[in-house]
Design an enzyme around this catalytic site. Sequence first.
Site, PDB file in Angstrom:
ATOM      1  N   ARG A  78      32.608  -7.687  35.650  1.00 35.24           N
ATOM      2  CA  ARG A  78      32.901  -9.122  35.053  1.00 35.24           C
ATOM      3  C   ARG A  78      32.177  -9.854  33.653  1.00 35.24           C
ATOM      4  NH1 ARG A  78      29.673 -12.512  36.127  1.00 35.24           N
ATOM      5  NH2 ARG A  78      30.903 -13.422  35.408  1.00 35.24           N
ATOM      6  N   GLY A  79      32.248 -10.616  33.223  1.00 35.26           N
ATOM      7  CA  GLY A  79      31.493 -10.963  32.026  1.00 35.26           C
ATOM      8  C   GLY A  79      31.990 -10.535  30.772  1.00 35.26           C
ATOM      9  N   ALA A  80      32.136 -10.756  30.009  1.00 32.06           N
ATOM     10  CA  ALA A  80      31.935 -10.462  27.990  1.00 32.06           C
ATOM     11  C   ALA A  80      31.176  -8.744  27.899  1.00 32.06           C
ATOM     12  CB  ALA A  80      31.972 -11.655  27.086  1.00 32.06           C
ATOM     13  N   ARG A 126      41.978  -6.866  29.980  1.00 30.26           N
ATOM     14  CA  ARG A 126      41.252  -8.041  29.297  1.00 30.26           C
ATOM     15  C   ARG A 126      41.181  -8.117  28.001  1.00 30.26           C
ATOM     16  NH1 ARG A 126      36.621 -10.614  33.228  1.00 30.26           N
ATOM     17  NH2 ARG A 126      38.321 -12.086  33.080  1.00 30.26           N
ATOM     18  N   GLN A 235      33.028 -17.797  39.981  1.00 29.10           N
ATOM     19  CA  GLN A 235      31.405 -17.301  39.748  1.00 29.10           C
ATOM     20  C   GLN A 235      30.611 -17.535  39.703  1.00 29.10           C
ATOM     21  OE1 GLN A 235      34.563 -18.160  38.117  1.00 29.10           O
ATOM     22  NE2 GLN A 235      35.029 -15.500  37.023  1.00 29.10           N
ATOM     23  N   ASP A 276      33.191 -15.696  25.593  1.00 31.78           N
ATOM     24  CA  ASP A 276      33.380 -14.692  25.468  1.00 31.78           C
ATOM     25  C   ASP A 276      34.466 -14.022  24.077  1.00 31.78           C
ATOM     26  OD1 ASP A 276      33.919 -15.870  28.293  1.00 31.78           O
ATOM     27  OD2 ASP A 276      34.420 -13.659  28.968  1.00 31.78           O
ATOM     28  N   ASN A 286      35.622 -19.838  26.954  1.00 34.46           N
ATOM     29  CA  ASN A 286      34.720 -19.730  27.594  1.00 34.46           C
ATOM     30  C   ASN A 286      35.706 -19.991  28.588  1.00 34.46           C
ATOM     31  OD1 ASN A 286      32.328 -18.153  28.592  1.00 34.46           O
ATOM     32  ND2 ASN A 286      31.701 -20.191  29.852  1.00 34.46           N
ATOM     33  N   LYS A 287      34.849 -19.382  29.854  1.00 28.58           N
ATOM     34  CA  LYS A 287      35.945 -19.190  31.110  1.00 28.58           C
ATOM     35  C   LYS A 287      36.122 -20.962  31.408  1.00 28.58           C
ATOM     36  CE  LYS A 287      36.567 -17.282  33.954  1.00 28.58           C
ATOM     37  NZ  LYS A 287      37.018 -16.509  34.411  1.00 28.58           N
TER      38      LYS A 287
HETATM   39  O1  MRU Z   1      36.489 -13.617  34.111  1.00 23.05           O
HETATM   40  P1  MRU Z   1      34.877 -13.717  33.801  1.00 23.05           P
HETATM   41  O2  MRU Z   1      34.163 -13.612  34.846  1.00 23.05           O
HETATM   42  O3  MRU Z   1      34.527 -12.718  33.425  1.00 23.05           O
HETATM   43  O4  MRU Z   1      34.889 -14.831  32.861  1.00 23.05           O
HETATM   44  C1  MRU Z   1      33.227 -15.149  32.698  1.00 23.05           C
HETATM   45  C2  MRU Z   1      33.092 -15.581  31.470  1.00 23.05           C
HETATM   46  O5  MRU Z   1      33.660 -16.351  31.360  1.00 23.05           O
HETATM   47  C3  MRU Z   1      31.248 -15.651  30.484  1.00 23.05           C
HETATM   48  O6  MRU Z   1      30.925 -16.999  30.590  1.00 23.05           O
HETATM   49  C4  MRU Z   1      31.809 -14.845  29.736  1.00 23.05           C
HETATM   50  O7  MRU Z   1      32.055 -13.846  29.641  1.00 23.05           O
HETATM   51  C5  MRU Z   1      29.860 -14.742  28.687  1.00 23.05           C
HETATM   52  S1  MRU Z   1      29.263 -13.998  30.102  1.00 23.05           S
HETATM   53  C6  MRU Z   1      28.016 -14.009  29.258  1.00 23.05           C
END
Ligand code: MRU
Length: 382
Positions: A78-80, A126, A235, A276, A286-287
């Site tokens: 996970r993470g963009a 996603r 996370q 994201d 973002n999250k």
């Molecule tokens: O749902 P996730 O864990 O994929 O969400 C991740 C985030 O929101 C991060 O802050 C974002 O992807 C930036 S990661 C470098």
Amino acid sequence: VKPVSEETAPLSGGTEDEEAKSILVEPGSAGPVSALWWDSGAELLEMIDQTLLPTRLTVLQLRSVDQVAEAIRSLRVRGAPAIGVAAAYGMALGAREQWSAADPEIDQVTALTRLRALAASLRSTRPTAVNLAWALTRVLDAAERHLQSGKVVAELPACILSEAHSICAEDKAACAAMGEIGAALIKDGDSLLTHCNAGALATAGIGTALAPIFVAWSAGRRFEVFVDETRPVLQGARLTAWELARAGIPLTLITDNMAAHFMRRGGITSVFVGADRIAANGDVANKIGTYGLGVLAQAHGIPLYVVAPRSTIDLSLSSGDAIPIEERGADEVTSVLGTRIAPVGVKVANPAFDVTPSRYVAAIITEAGIIRPPFEAGLEKL
Ligand code: MRU
């Protein structure tokens, strides 16, 4: 998806039972972590199963596009930026599966149609992080260029793998550059706040929002980091606290609803988050919870810095209103780590991301430099 190795995060002095439940590894005891990598010997994608951290460090071997899609959907990766890299390697695996099936004489049009179908299945996993669609478009463009230049269809899997390697290497380099550039915003004695996980686990390199933190710490600056636990999937507590502890960086884990309290008491000097998707006007997805932090930070005169590579910027959207927000399953809200905490049948909402309007963002840090408001011109120039 088959685990190939497994170990328990050690907690110094703990009993075996405590070790199995340990949240933090001994600070500074371990080297940098990687979210995913290509095993060129076995010719498959390996990744840490992030759903099991921090109690179990398990490496998964992925051999098919379906396994990669499942890993992205279920947050094993996970993470963009990391899901973009995983998807690119997923295309390489998918192309190999297609081409090793009976039909080596497949024509160019059929080949591209099949690749587009693979990309569509990965893209649907996603919707919010644009890095995923961006990486898939890059792979498809590389495949089209390959065929237009008269090269044979049978070499497409190798061409796609090579593009995936480029995407991975570029992300690593972007993380390092964001770290160097963003570290200038961190001073001795600072108390930073971060949300979710935007570290090495979220990228192919050292992270986005955590990259300046790692670089400033390595350069000898001394500061502390408050880490939001980041409900519903935690996370922050599970991944960011683990990464910072491994690096020996002092951290304080707080629940999401404590941020205002610490800001009001003067305990936070800046907020560092990832993204994201960033729209052309500087609005940031973002999250979930980032928007609240932006409003709080501004109310307390604290800068909110967004750290993201150019692959996260989506100039096709004029504002954040058009960013699709992923809605995840109710179980993430009604349960915590598998334990039910809400009555059966209760109505639940679970948007995984929110949009922070650009007026709450002090600066956007990319691998090409720091952009300050007004963001339109700076983002356009990138
Ligand atoms: O749902 P996730 O864990 O994929 O969400 C991740 C985030 O929101 C991060 O802050 C974002 O992807 C930036 S990661 C470098």
